[in-house]
Design a protein around this motif. Structure first.
Motif, PDB file in Angstrom:
ATOM      1  N   VAL A  73     -29.016 -16.956  32.188  1.00  0.00           N
ATOM      2  CA  VAL A  73     -28.198 -17.604  31.161  1.00  0.00           C
ATOM      3  C   VAL A  73     -26.751 -17.193  31.399  1.00  0.00           C
ATOM      4  O   VAL A  73     -26.448 -15.999  31.494  1.00  0.00           O
ATOM      5  N   GLN A  75     -22.591 -17.545  30.424  1.00  0.00           N
ATOM      6  CA  GLN A  75     -21.550 -17.918  29.451  1.00  0.00           C
ATOM      7  C   GLN A  75     -20.218 -17.401  29.959  1.00  0.00           C
ATOM      8  O   GLN A  75     -20.097 -16.220  30.310  1.00  0.00           O
ATOM      9  N   ASN A  76     -19.233 -18.279  29.989  1.00  0.00           N
ATOM     10  CA  ASN A  76     -17.893 -17.888  30.464  1.00  0.00           C
ATOM     11  C   ASN A  76     -17.920 -17.228  31.832  1.00  0.00           C
ATOM     12  O   ASN A  76     -17.202 -16.258  32.078  1.00  0.00           O
ATOM     13  N   VAL A  80     -25.508 -13.422  30.795  1.00  0.00           N
ATOM     14  CA  VAL A  80     -25.591 -12.794  29.470  1.00  0.00           C
ATOM     15  C   VAL A  80     -27.042 -12.740  29.014  1.00  0.00           C
ATOM     16  O   VAL A  80     -27.902 -13.494  29.486  1.00  0.00           O
ATOM     17  N   SER A  82     -29.747 -13.552  26.193  1.00  0.00           N
ATOM     18  CA  SER A  82     -29.835 -14.637  25.216  1.00  0.00           C
ATOM     19  C   SER A  82     -31.201 -14.629  24.550  1.00  0.00           C
ATOM     20  O   SER A  82     -32.215 -14.325  25.192  1.00  0.00           O
ATOM     21  N   ALA A  86     -33.591 -19.245  29.600  1.00  0.00           N
ATOM     22  CA  ALA A  86     -32.815 -20.244  30.335  1.00  0.00           C
ATOM     23  C   ALA A  86     -33.511 -21.603  30.340  1.00  0.00           C
ATOM     24  O   ALA A  86     -32.880 -22.641  30.107  1.00  0.00           O
ATOM     25  N   ILE A  89     -33.217 -23.740  27.041  1.00  0.00           N
ATOM     26  CA  ILE A  89     -31.921 -24.160  26.501  1.00  0.00           C
ATOM     27  C   ILE A  89     -31.820 -25.681  26.455  1.00  0.00           C
ATOM     28  O   ILE A  89     -32.143 -26.369  27.426  1.00  0.00           O
ATOM     29  N   ALA A  94     -26.009 -27.792  24.103  1.00  0.00           N
ATOM     30  CA  ALA A  94     -25.067 -26.881  24.769  1.00  0.00           C
ATOM     31  C   ALA A  94     -23.747 -27.578  25.077  1.00  0.00           C
ATOM     32  O   ALA A  94     -22.671 -27.020  24.829  1.00  0.00           O
ATOM     33  N   GLU A 101     -17.917 -21.423  24.581  1.00  0.00           N
ATOM     34  CA  GLU A 101     -18.985 -21.008  23.658  1.00  0.00           C
ATOM     35  C   GLU A 101     -20.376 -21.361  24.194  1.00  0.00           C
ATOM     36  O   GLU A 101     -21.385 -20.987  23.599  1.00  0.00           O
ATOM     37  N   ARG A 102     -20.434 -22.041  25.296  1.00  0.00           N
ATOM     38  CA  ARG A 102     -21.738 -22.508  25.792  1.00  0.00           C
ATOM     39  C   ARG A 102     -22.537 -21.396  26.464  1.00  0.00           C
ATOM     40  O   ARG A 102     -21.981 -20.614  27.228  1.00  0.00           O
ATOM     41  N   GLN A 103     -23.813 -21.347  26.176  1.00  0.00           N
ATOM     42  CA  GLN A 103     -24.752 -20.565  26.975  1.00  0.00           C
ATOM     43  C   GLN A 103     -25.602 -21.571  27.735  1.00  0.00           C
ATOM     44  O   GLN A 103     -26.292 -22.397  27.133  1.00  0.00           O
TER      45      GLN A 103
END
Length: 231
Positions: A73, A75-76, A80, A82, A86, A89, A94, A101-103
């Motif tokens: 997963v 993010q930025n 991360v 979560s 994965a 999701i 998303a 802000e998206r994962q």
């Protein structure tokens, strides 16, 4: 009771509605596990297809476990933790969020001793959502393969994004120009560099939608690829 009366007619209709509703509800509940399994297997099929592995739906779970070595997963640009795995999701939800802000999920695959990164895609065509997967080589820039789908694009026009003729153009294209992320743009015609492919004649809006989808969905991964390759 008088079978010719309005009361009988209304009562009969009410009973039939209740009976049919109960039957449909029961059928839906009894088939839900099978429907969920089919959706999961089709998703595994599409992920594998992006790296050139074509399997029957029933074979997808075993082949997915064989070739997909890691699910991350992101993010930025960072891996991360979560609460949502994965694979689980929801990409439609998303991509509705700002990029920061998206994962989003990343699938790491290994085939013939080569590592691939597989990124899920979700965007907008002319008549509804479009989606797909793009696989990149381990440099995090070179496109290896793509697979696209759509909900309601016009056959012979926007629906052509699902054809091999359109998708094969992406193989070998670059999403990076040096250290800068540029994605792959879908131009109307006359693609002439490693960052462009030709769009579909008569399907311009859907073609542009594919280009926009690629850029939007690849953006959260760019720093992840840079950091991974720098290690």
């Amino acid at each position: 009771m008088d079978v010719n009366s309005n009361k009988y007619t209304y009562l009969f209709a009410l009973v039939m509605v209740v009976v049919v509703a109960l039957l449909l509800s029961g059928a839906s509940i009894s088939l839900k596990d099978r429907q969920d399994a089919n959706v999961r297997q089709e998703k595994q099929q599409d992920i594998l297809k992006s790296i050139g592995i074509m399997v029957e739906r029933s074979e997808a779970p075993a082949e997915f476990d064989k070739f997909i070595t890691e699910q991350v997963v992101v993010q930025n640009g960072q891996a991360v933790e979560s609460e949502t795995g994965a694979f689980e999701i929801d990409m439609a939800a998303a991509v509705s969020k700002p990029v920061a802000e998206r994962q989003v999920p990343l699938y790491v695959a290994s085939k013939n001793d080569t590592t691939f990164y597989i990124v899920p895609l979700r965007g907008k065509g002319l008549w509804g959502p479009i989606w797909g997967y793009v696989s990149l080589l381990s440099d995090g820039s070179t496109v290896y393969g793509t697979t696209f789908g759509h909900k309601g694009e016009t056959p012979g026009l926007g629906a052509e994004i699902t054809t091999d003729r359109f998708q094969e153009q992406f193989s070998g294209k670059q999403i990076m120009d040096g250290n800068n992320f540029v994605s792959v743009e879908v131009v109307k015609t006359g693609a002439n560099n490693e960052h462009e492919v030709d769009g579909i004649s008569g399907g311009t809006i859907t073609s542009v939608g594919v280009g926009n989808m690629l850029k939007d969905c690849l953006t959260p991964y760019v720093d992840y690829f840079k950091n991974t390759n720098a290690q």
